[in-house]
Scaffold this active site. Structure first.
Site, PDB file in Angstrom:
ATOM      1  CE1 TYR A 213       0.273   1.060   4.575  1.00 39.62           C
ATOM      2  CE2 TYR A 213      -0.279  -1.266   4.650  1.00 39.62           C
ATOM      3  CZ  TYR A 213       0.180  -0.119   5.277  1.00 39.62           C
ATOM      4  OH  TYR A 213       0.542  -0.157   6.603  1.00 39.62           O
ATOM      5  CG  ASP A 292       0.878  -4.123  21.169  1.00 37.26           C
ATOM      6  OD1 ASP A 292      -0.322  -4.145  20.848  1.00 37.26           O
ATOM      7  OD2 ASP A 292       1.818  -4.196  20.336  1.00 37.26           O
TER       8      ASP A 292
HETATM    9  C1  LIG Z   1       4.066  -6.204  11.450  1.00 36.62           C
HETATM   10  C2  LIG Z   1       3.040  -5.387  12.211  1.00 36.62           C
HETATM   11  C3  LIG Z   1       2.103  -4.591  11.503  1.00 36.62           C
HETATM   12  C4  LIG Z   1       1.116  -3.864  12.200  1.00 36.62           C
HETATM   13  N1  LIG Z   1       0.227  -3.101  11.496  1.00 36.62           N
HETATM   14  C5  LIG Z   1      -0.734  -2.410  12.163  1.00 36.62           C
HETATM   15  C6  LIG Z   1      -1.694  -1.581  11.463  1.00 36.62           C
HETATM   16  O1  LIG Z   1      -1.648  -1.450  10.237  1.00 36.62           O
HETATM   17  N2  LIG Z   1      -2.645  -0.927  12.193  1.00 36.62           N
HETATM   18  C7  LIG Z   1      -2.701  -1.013  13.571  1.00 36.62           C
HETATM   19  O2  LIG Z   1      -3.588  -0.402  14.197  1.00 36.62           O
HETATM   20  N3  LIG Z   1      -1.808  -1.786  14.256  1.00 36.62           N
HETATM   21  C8  LIG Z   1      -0.838  -2.464  13.593  1.00 36.62           C
HETATM   22  N4  LIG Z   1       0.069  -3.211  14.286  1.00 36.62           N
HETATM   23  C9  LIG Z   1      -0.019  -3.259  15.755  1.00 36.62           C
HETATM   24  C10 LIG Z   1       0.549  -2.009  16.391  1.00 36.62           C
HETATM   25  O3  LIG Z   1       1.838  -1.705  15.888  1.00 36.62           O
HETATM   26  C11 LIG Z   1       0.648  -2.160  17.908  1.00 36.62           C
HETATM   27  O4  LIG Z   1      -0.526  -2.780  18.369  1.00 36.62           O
HETATM   28  C12 LIG Z   1       0.802  -0.800  18.550  1.00 36.62           C
HETATM   29  O5  LIG Z   1       2.034  -0.223  18.190  1.00 36.62           O
HETATM   30  C13 LIG Z   1       0.708  -0.907  20.072  1.00 36.62           C
HETATM   31  O6  LIG Z   1       0.882   0.371  20.622  1.00 36.62           O
HETATM   32  P1  LIG Z   1       1.326   0.542  22.140  1.00 36.62           P
HETATM   33  O7  LIG Z   1       1.338   2.011  22.369  1.00 36.62           O
HETATM   34  O8  LIG Z   1       0.493  -0.323  23.007  1.00 36.62           O
HETATM   35  O9  LIG Z   1       2.805  -0.059  22.231  1.00 36.62           O
HETATM   36  P2  LIG Z   1       4.126   0.304  21.433  1.00 36.62           P
HETATM   37  O10 LIG Z   1       3.817   0.994  20.151  1.00 36.62           O
HETATM   38  O11 LIG Z   1       4.941  -0.941  21.382  1.00 36.62           O
HETATM   39  O12 LIG Z   1       4.867   1.371  22.370  1.00 36.62           O
HETATM   40  C14 LIG Z   1       5.475   0.997  23.577  1.00 36.62           C
HETATM   41  C15 LIG Z   1       6.478   2.078  23.975  1.00 36.62           C
HETATM   42  O13 LIG Z   1       6.944   1.790  25.294  1.00 36.62           O
HETATM   43  C16 LIG Z   1       8.357   1.973  25.354  1.00 36.62           C
HETATM   44  N5  LIG Z   1       8.861   1.119  26.448  1.00 36.62           N
HETATM   45  C17 LIG Z   1       8.919  -0.230  26.491  1.00 36.62           C
HETATM   46  N6  LIG Z   1       9.440  -0.662  27.661  1.00 36.62           N
HETATM   47  C18 LIG Z   1       9.711   0.464  28.390  1.00 36.62           C
HETATM   48  C19 LIG Z   1      10.265   0.685  29.698  1.00 36.62           C
HETATM   49  N7  LIG Z   1      10.637  -0.341  30.501  1.00 36.62           N
HETATM   50  N8  LIG Z   1      10.405   1.965  30.141  1.00 36.62           N
HETATM   51  C20 LIG Z   1      10.037   3.016  29.341  1.00 36.62           C
HETATM   52  N9  LIG Z   1       9.523   2.859  28.084  1.00 36.62           N
HETATM   53  C21 LIG Z   1       9.356   1.598  27.627  1.00 36.62           C
HETATM   54  C22 LIG Z   1       8.820   1.544  23.966  1.00 36.62           C
HETATM   55  O14 LIG Z   1      10.101   2.077  23.663  1.00 36.62           O
HETATM   56  C23 LIG Z   1       7.708   2.115  23.078  1.00 36.62           C
HETATM   57  O15 LIG Z   1       7.962   3.454  22.701  1.00 36.62           O
HETATM   58  C24 LIG Z   1       1.062  -3.935  13.611  1.00 36.62           C
HETATM   59  C25 LIG Z   1       2.006  -4.714  14.318  1.00 36.62           C
HETATM   60  C26 LIG Z   1       2.982  -5.424  13.626  1.00 36.62           C
HETATM   61  C27 LIG Z   1       3.974  -6.270  14.423  1.00 36.62           C
END
Ligand SMILES: Cc1cc2nc3c(=O)[nH]c(=O)nc-3n(C[C@H](O)[C@H](O)[C@H](O)COP(=O)(O)OP(=O)(O)OC[C@H]3O[C@@H](n4cnc5c(N)ncnc54)[C@H](O)[C@@H]3O)c2cc1C
Length: 376
Positions: A213, A292
């Site tokens: 895409y 996540d």
């Molecule tokens: C291949 C792939 C494709 C995807 N495509 C899509 C899509 O098209 N659309 C969609 O909606 N989702 C998609 N996802 C899912 C999406 O990327 C995740 O669900 C999303 O990023 C989760 O967001 P989050 O904020 O929960 O965690 P994350 O984005 O993982 O952020 C976590 C943050 O916490 C920080 N962190 C971790 N541990 C610590 C610590 N001990 N102390 C301080 N900071 C810390 C990390 O550095 C990071 O910045 C995809 C996932 C994958 C693997």
């Protein structure tokens, strides 16, 4: 309204930045702690559907996102061999009206650049890797690898699939390798030498799938994510470099319209895919998880990020509605778990938009106005 609770958000990903933005607008005193020294431009795209865009609109960034990414004209599902169209959804003014917002494809680096704007300057403490959490009689103490300690009334674990906050709450448990890896590639459209492709296509094979895409409205950059079975992932690395040849071999026999794209792919890498079994324990004491950290899912519905943003809108509404954190967390879980469980199940089935699909329940949902389920 001024709310005097101090909230520590661990993780400045999609969920952490969104929840911080919502809570600041509700008057809370919020700090986001991020382990990374700065935001890096991960080579990948992301799909943001109308349910997410409605939430991001409330955070004031819808226009910037639309200007940076692309509102695709369509999403097409095609059979891997014959090329037959199995399902097609057209995104136009009528669908935007129906869903209440646009469907957007964007580069993750660009998304983060815009998302930084949803919090007030100085909110994010970079270089703060959480290593310990201690509960005192009246607050939480956060301990960081750099020696800094901080105090908060509530800790939100938005720290992703390997969440340290989750570990404090539930104990250490490695995520589950799902038996598949994702090939990713990003390259300039001009490499196609005029060969035209639709804005977003998912090619469905018997045991694998692949989506090319565009990520910008100029359609000058193509992103590919292709998922293939893999018995194991031996490396500790989050990703490894791969080659165009491996990508072509993984999708041997696929339709010529796809092969034409793969033949010019560049910047290919391979990523392991992990999730966790559903676990409805999302909070305890003054700690709560989102995104996540509590429900990592297979990326086959492109909805993990969407769920993190929806969580953030609902959690901030619950914390605004209920003064007592435990009550707010129970309301948050009761509201979120049924919807997230459906998305987790569909992601495991890999059935979303494979054929005729009822999409209204997902795209029309607005986490900023959806009813909250009373605490249970
Ligand atoms: C291949 C792939 C494709 C995807 N495509 C899509 C899509 O098209 N659309 C969609 O909606 N989702 C998609 N996802 C899912 C999406 O990327 C995740 O669900 C999303 O990023 C989760 O967001 P989050 O904020 O929960 O965690 P994350 O984005 O993982 O952020 C976590 C943050 O916490 C920080 N962190 C971790 N541990 C610590 C610590 N001990 N102390 C301080 N900071 C810390 C990390 O550095 C990071 O910045 C995809 C996932 C994958 C693997």
């Amino acid at each position: 309204m001024k709310n005097h609770k101090r909230i520590a958000v661990v993780g400045a990903g999609l969920g952490g930045l969104s929840v911080a933005g919502f809570l600041q607008r509700a008057g809370f005193d919020v700090t986001v702690y991020e382990q990374a020294p700065s935001f890096s431009r991960i080579g990948a795209g992301i799909i943001l559907s109308a349910n997410v865009m409605k939430a991001l609109r409330r955070l004031g960034v819808e226009r910037a996102l639309v200007e940076t990414g692309i509102k695709p004209h369509c999403y097409i599902s095609r059979a891997w061999d014959t090329g037959e169209t199995m399902y097609e959804i057209i995104f136009d003014a009528a669908s935007e009206e129906r869903f209440g917002g646009p469907y957007l494809n964007i580069h993750r680096g660009d998304l983060h650049g815009v998302l930084e704007q949803v919090v007030t300057p100085g909110t994010i403490a970079f270089n703060h890797r959480l290593i310990d959490l201690k509960e005192t009689s009246h607050s939480m103490r956060l301990v960081f690898e750099n020696g800094v300690e901080a105090e908060a009334d509530i800790v939100i674990g938005a720290d992703g699939i390997r969440s340290k906050v989750r570990e404090f709450l539930l104990g250490s448990e490695a995520p589950r390798f799902v038996g598949a890896v994702a090939h990713r590639a990003i390259f300039a459209t001009e490499r196609l030498r005029g060969f035209k492709i639709p804005d977003c296509t998912k090619w469905w094979g018997p045991d694998r799938h692949i989506l090319p895409y565009f990520m910008t409205s100029k359609r000058d950059e193509i992103y590919i994510i292709g998922v293939v079975p893999a018995v194991t992932w031996e490396s500790d690395a989050a990703s490894l470099p791969a080659s165009r040849e491996e990508l072509l071999a993984s999708f041997a026999g696929f339709h010529q319209d796809l092969r034409r794209v793969l033949e010019v792919a560049e910047d290919v890498s391979v990523w392991p895919i992990y999730d966790r079994e559903r676990d409805d324990r999302w909070s305890g004491g003054r700690i709560v998880l989102l995104g996540d950290a509590c429900h990592p899912m297979r990326p086959y519905m492109a909805a993990g990020g969407a769920m993190a943003v929806e969580d953030s809108a609902i959690l901030s509404r619950c914390l605004t509605t209920f003064d007592e954190p435990g009550e707010a967390f129970r309301c948050y879980q009761a509201t979120r778990i049924p919807r997230v469980a459906d998305v987790q199940r569909i992601s495991i089935e890999n059935s979303w938009m494979r054929g005729p699909t009822e999409t209204d329940w997902f795209y029309r949902y607005d986490p900023c106005t959806a009813p909250l389920t009373p605490p249970q």
